[in-house]
Design an enzyme around this catalytic site. Structure first.
Site: not given
Ligand code: GLY
Length: 556
Positions: A367, A409
């Site tokens: 991220t 997620d």
């Molecule tokens: N993909 C990591 C988050 O959105 O927490």
């Protein structure tokens, strides 16, 4: 702790302002995870763009030069402050489950979770939101055209960029998944091998895709040629995307969560991020303590106990607010914090299993993050993702679009941990068009004398990192101290303090063990925080990029 006040530069700015009248501007700053993206932001601000133009340019540049962190095939959250309107806004450009997604799509015939399906390949990919987010910013806030703002990214994709150590590490981690998909391997590997630092990655298809997004204002991506190409490619590989999933996608404009910690105003991310609410809950608990009076080991213990309780509520209550009722008022109330704090002992760890079990009410990680402030006082904190490095490790053929694996997620099976070890109950179950719960926490902190614009990548650990650095800010830390804070983490389950390499001294470890905490040291450092701090008294700005990453910050 003190932070640098750059009085001299401010005096110079005032003199210039007096000399040239109102043509002189206050300072601007960009902090991002890659120097080329930071430069893209600077280029756009210097060309007459505002912070929102620069956000488009930086997000698109990161999509090119950090393909392992975020991208056009991913999504994210933008927290905006418009100085003229005096308003804060949250742009939810999070990915969305395809219409044919089902709650049990990652379970085998025995009902067991098959992690490979939610992480790798076409079934792992949710419908991307980033292009729609960029178009929204462009249509509503920008001074320059989308084409102008995407230009630096198009250039980087066409001419290529040189990989660094971070690229090598991330590609090494995902090489076996990338090798399974020829198109992705051709772009991101060096003839099937992990590229050594200094390798040039050229992404001609992605340059054309960005150009098509620019000229069609995103239409090609969501209903035109690009949409058809992506759906054909995903379906041919065994995925479930349909053209209507792309056509239906829209960004959601949400009100940021607002709270306070003593006299500092917290402006942070609402669901489908879990970050803002967990941050606020933890700060509400910690507000009950005079933290300055504790030795560091007890300070860490108390912060961990606050994390444990905030992450428990995350697991129990949070999901996409368009699908489940999230009791935000209750969770963010000081009364709820009182109740949670009442079970905390100064001297002993609470066992997570002694807290109410989640669901009993029944019912990386990578991220990226960047922070921008322009000379007018507009601010952007944006955290963007394709989930774990290189997302699902597949590209939509012929488009250069690397697809996310954000479906992981979701809570694929109640109480079964996802790739970050996070558990969840029904609130975050998979459903068509639902957005997976995120930990991304772009945040503003507005104190009486300073404002921080901050955030970081790091999967489930995003929230604890933002919490630790926010507490440091409250105690006077500046950007460099905030991005350098030693990191420790507790997420309710597993019931352990996870800490980065050298994150706790041996005496802190000893003291925390004595209080009953289980400890687990990571062999490495984690996080890649980007912080800008504005001094309200003199308008000066300071910025820093996490020394753990290879990003850069510029103030001018
Ligand atoms: N993909 C990591 C988050 O959105 O927490």
């Amino acid at each position: 702790m003190s932070y640098p006040r750059r009085k001299f530069r401010y005096i110079c700015l005032v003199i210039i302002a007096l000399w040239f009248g109102d043509t002189a501007q206050a300072e601007s700053a960009v902090a991002s995870a890659h120097p080329a993206a930071t430069l893209a932001g600077k280029e756009i601000l210097e060309a007459g763009g505002n912070a929102f133009d620069a956000a488009i340019a930086v997000a698109a540049a990161l999509a090119v030069v950090e393909p392992y962190s975020s991208g056009i095939g991913g999504g994210g959250f933008f927290l905006l402050h418009s100085q003229r309107e005096g308003t804060n806004l949250f742009v939810d450009a999070r990915e969305e489950a395809p219409g044919k997604a089902t709650a049990d799509m990652y379970l085998d015939s025995s009902g067991d979770f098959v992690r490979d399906r939610s992480l790798n390949g076409p079934l792992a990919a949710a419908i991307p939101g980033l292009p729609a987010g960029l178009v929204y910013l462009s249509e509503n806030f920008a001074n320059l055209t989308l084409q102008e703002n995407l230009m630096p990214a198009i250039r980087l994709a066409k001419e290529g960029f040189l990989t660094g150590d971070r690229y090598e590490k991330m590609a090494g981690y995902r090489a076996s998944a990338l090798r399974l998909h020829k198109d992705a391997a051709k772009i991101f590997l060096d003839q099937g091998d992990v590229p050594k630092a200094g390798f040039r990655v050229i992404q001609e298809d992605l340059a054309e895709t960005l150009q098509a997004i620019a000229v069609s204002n995103g239409e090609s991506f969501y209903s035109g040629d690009l949409a058809r190409k992506m759906v054909d490619s995903v379906v041919s590989k065994g995925g479930i995307w349909r053209i209507e999933d792309l056509k239906n996608y829209e960004v959601k404009i949400r009100q940021p969560l607002i709270s306070s910690y003593h006299d500092v105003k917290i402006i942070s991310s609402p669901p489908p991020s879990s970050g803002g609410i967990a941050l606020i809950e933890a700060l509400n608990i910690l507000e009950r303590y005079d933290l300055k009076k504790y030795e560091r080991d007890t300070y860490i213990h108390l912060v961990v106990e606050a994390m444990r309780r905030a992450y428990r509520d995350r697991a129990d209550y949070l999901g996409d607010p368009d699908f489940v009722k999230v009791p935000l008022k209750k969770l963010s109330s000081k009364m709820h914090a009182d109740l949670l704090a009442s079970s905390i002992s100064d001297t002993e760890a609470t066992s997570s299993s002694s807290l109410p079990q989640i669901g009993s009410r029944q019912k990386g990680a990578d991220t990226t993050h960047f922070s921008i402030v322009d000379g007018l006082g507009n601010r952007v904190a944006a955290t963007l993702s394709i989930n774990i490095p290189f997302g699902a490790a597949i590209t939509a053929e012929g488009t250069g679009v690397l697809l996310n694996n954000e479906m992981d997620d979701f809570s694929a099976k109640p109480f079964t941990p996802n790739t970050y070890g996070l558990v969840g109950a029904d609130a975050n179950a998979i459903a068509p068009r639902k957005r997976p719960l995120s930990s991304m926490t772009p945040t503003f902190l507005e104190g009486t004398d300073r404002i921080a614009v901050m955030g970081t990548p790091g999967g489930s650990r995003i929230i604890s990192m933002v919490l630790i650095s926010a507490l440091d800010f409250m105690m006077g830390a500046g950007p460099i101290e905030m991005v350098s804070s030693k990191r420790f983490h507790h997420q309710y389950l597993p019931d352990q303090i996870y800490f980065e390499k050298d994150g706790l001294t041996s005496s802190e470890q000893e003291s925390l063990s004595k209080k009953g905490h289980k400890l687990k040291e990571s062999g490495r450092n984690y996080g890649n925080m980007q912080v800008i701090v504005i001094d309200k008294a003199d308008g000066s700005i300071d910025a820093a990029s996490d020394p753990r990453g290879e990003g850069s910050s510029l103030v001018w």
